[in-house]
Motif scaffolding. Structure first.
Motif, short mmCIF file in Angstrom:
data_model
loop_
_atom_site.label_atom_id
_atom_site.label_comp_id
_atom_site.label_asym_id
_atom_site.label_seq_id
_atom_site.Cartn_x
_atom_site.Cartn_y
_atom_site.Cartn_z
N ALA A 30 42.97 16.98 28.93
CA ALA A 30 43.48 16.75 27.57
C ALA A 30 42.32 16.61 26.61
O ALA A 30 42.33 17.17 25.49
CB ALA A 30 44.36 15.50 27.55
N VAL A 31 41.28 15.89 27.03
CA VAL A 31 40.10 15.71 26.16
C VAL A 31 39.39 17.05 25.94
O VAL A 31 39.02 17.40 24.82
CB VAL A 31 39.13 14.66 26.75
CG1 VAL A 31 37.81 14.66 26.00
CG2 VAL A 31 39.77 13.28 26.72
N ILE A 32 39.25 17.82 27.02
CA ILE A 32 38.59 19.13 26.87
C ILE A 32 39.40 20.02 25.92
O ILE A 32 38.84 20.78 25.12
CB ILE A 32 38.37 19.79 28.26
CG1 ILE A 32 37.27 19.01 28.99
CG2 ILE A 32 37.98 21.27 28.12
CD1 ILE A 32 37.03 19.45 30.42
N GLY A 33 40.71 19.91 25.96
CA GLY A 33 41.56 20.67 25.03
C GLY A 33 41.28 20.29 23.58
O GLY A 33 41.19 21.16 22.70
N ILE A 34 41.11 18.99 23.32
CA ILE A 34 40.82 18.54 21.95
C ILE A 34 39.43 19.04 21.53
O ILE A 34 39.22 19.49 20.39
CB ILE A 34 40.91 17.00 21.86
CG1 ILE A 34 42.35 16.55 22.10
CG2 ILE A 34 40.40 16.50 20.50
CD1 ILE A 34 42.53 15.04 22.24
N ILE A 35 38.48 18.97 22.46
CA ILE A 35 37.12 19.46 22.14
C ILE A 35 37.18 20.96 21.80
O ILE A 35 36.58 21.42 20.82
CB ILE A 35 36.14 19.20 23.31
CG1 ILE A 35 35.99 17.70 23.57
CG2 ILE A 35 34.79 19.85 23.03
CD1 ILE A 35 35.24 17.36 24.85
N ARG A 36 37.92 21.71 22.61
CA ARG A 36 38.02 23.16 22.39
C ARG A 36 38.63 23.45 21.01
O ARG A 36 38.16 24.33 20.28
CB ARG A 36 38.86 23.79 23.49
CG ARG A 36 38.98 25.31 23.36
CD ARG A 36 39.75 25.95 24.49
NE ARG A 36 38.99 25.98 25.73
CZ ARG A 36 39.33 25.36 26.86
NH1 ARG A 36 40.43 24.64 26.91
NH2 ARG A 36 38.59 25.45 27.94
N GLU A 37 39.65 22.68 20.67
CA GLU A 37 40.35 22.89 19.40
C GLU A 37 39.43 22.67 18.19
O GLU A 37 39.58 23.34 17.16
CB GLU A 37 41.50 21.87 19.37
CG GLU A 37 42.53 22.05 18.29
CD GLU A 37 43.55 20.91 18.35
OE1 GLU A 37 43.99 20.49 17.28
OE2 GLU A 37 43.86 20.43 19.47
N HIS A 38 38.47 21.77 18.32
CA HIS A 38 37.65 21.39 17.16
C HIS A 38 36.24 21.97 17.19
O HIS A 38 35.44 21.68 16.29
CB HIS A 38 37.55 19.86 17.06
CG HIS A 38 38.84 19.22 16.64
ND1 HIS A 38 39.82 18.85 17.54
CD2 HIS A 38 39.33 18.94 15.42
CE1 HIS A 38 40.84 18.33 16.89
NE2 HIS A 38 40.57 18.37 15.59
N SER A 39 35.90 22.76 18.20
CA SER A 39 34.53 23.27 18.31
C SER A 39 34.52 24.78 18.06
O SER A 39 35.26 25.51 18.71
CB SER A 39 33.96 22.99 19.70
OG SER A 39 34.03 21.62 19.97
N HIS A 40 33.68 25.19 17.13
CA HIS A 40 33.65 26.60 16.75
C HIS A 40 32.29 27.20 17.11
O HIS A 40 31.27 26.51 17.02
CB HIS A 40 33.92 26.74 15.26
CG HIS A 40 35.14 26.00 14.82
ND1 HIS A 40 36.42 26.47 15.09
CD2 HIS A 40 35.30 24.82 14.20
CE1 HIS A 40 37.31 25.60 14.63
NE2 HIS A 40 36.66 24.58 14.08
N SER A 41 32.30 28.48 17.48
CA SER A 41 31.01 29.12 17.75
C SER A 41 30.44 29.70 16.45
O SER A 41 31.19 30.06 15.53
CB SER A 41 31.16 30.20 18.83
OG SER A 41 31.90 31.27 18.33
N ARG A 42 29.13 29.72 16.39
CA ARG A 42 28.43 30.19 15.18
C ARG A 42 27.23 31.02 15.59
O ARG A 42 26.63 30.76 16.63
CB ARG A 42 27.90 29.00 14.38
CG ARG A 42 28.97 28.09 13.86
CD ARG A 42 28.35 26.81 13.33
NE ARG A 42 29.35 26.00 12.65
CZ ARG A 42 30.20 25.17 13.27
NH1 ARG A 42 30.14 25.06 14.58
NH2 ARG A 42 31.09 24.48 12.59
N ARG A 43 26.90 31.97 14.71
CA ARG A 43 25.65 32.71 14.89
C ARG A 43 24.56 31.94 14.16
O ARG A 43 24.74 31.53 13.01
CB ARG A 43 25.76 34.12 14.32
CG ARG A 43 26.80 34.99 15.01
CD ARG A 43 26.40 35.42 16.40
NE ARG A 43 25.27 36.34 16.39
CZ ARG A 43 24.55 36.63 17.47
NH1 ARG A 43 24.80 36.06 18.62
NH2 ARG A 43 23.55 37.50 17.39
#
Ligand code: 2BA
Length: 104
Positions: A55-68
């Motif tokens: 569940a925590v990893i899901g929240i992290i995934r939802e709020h973390s974006h990749s950037r160049r």
């Protein structure tokens, strides 16, 4: 119990902390520096029961974006002469066992 350490971009850290709090999870933010780009990032510590890790990893995934992100000259010395970019994130996540957890 598990300790989740998530290295995230500082622009994602506040939204992630809010998402974790809304999900009922306690977290601690540390100001950290990536060893490659030598730029600031944020490491978030989350202590949770094992069954809550996904569940925590899901929240992290939802709020973390990749950037160049451009590689700075200090690092690019050994890189080709033309500008170099790398893809940073979403998040780098470690899950480790907690031997003992106490609040006193
Ligand atoms: P940095 O070390 O500043 O790395 C930023 C980005 O640079 C990395 O993004 C990756 O795309 C690239 N990079 C890193 N080392 C490289 C190398 N030797 N050669 C070419 N490109 C390289 P992410 O993989 O998303 O990592 C973001 C941040 O997560 C890292 O910042 C670092 O603070 C942390 N991190 C990543 N992997 C780690 C690990 N195995 N142990 C500890 N921290 C890690």
């Amino acid at each position: 119990m598990k300790l989740i350490l998530a290295v995230v971009h500082h622009d994602d850290a506040t939204g992630l902390a809010r998402g974790l709090t809304q999900g009922g999870f306690s977290s601690t933010q540390l100001a950290t520096t990536g060893g490659f780009l030598l730029s600031g990032n944020v490491t978030i510590l989350i202590g949770v029961d094992e069954e809550k890790v996904q569940a925590v990893i899901g929240i992290i995934r939802e709020h973390s974006h990749s950037r160049r992100q451009a590689v700075p000259a200090a690092v690019a010395d050994w890189y080709p002469a033309w500008p170099v970019e790398v893809t940073v994130g979403g998040a780098t996540i470690f899950v480790v066992d907690v031997e003992r957890f106490e609040r006193v």
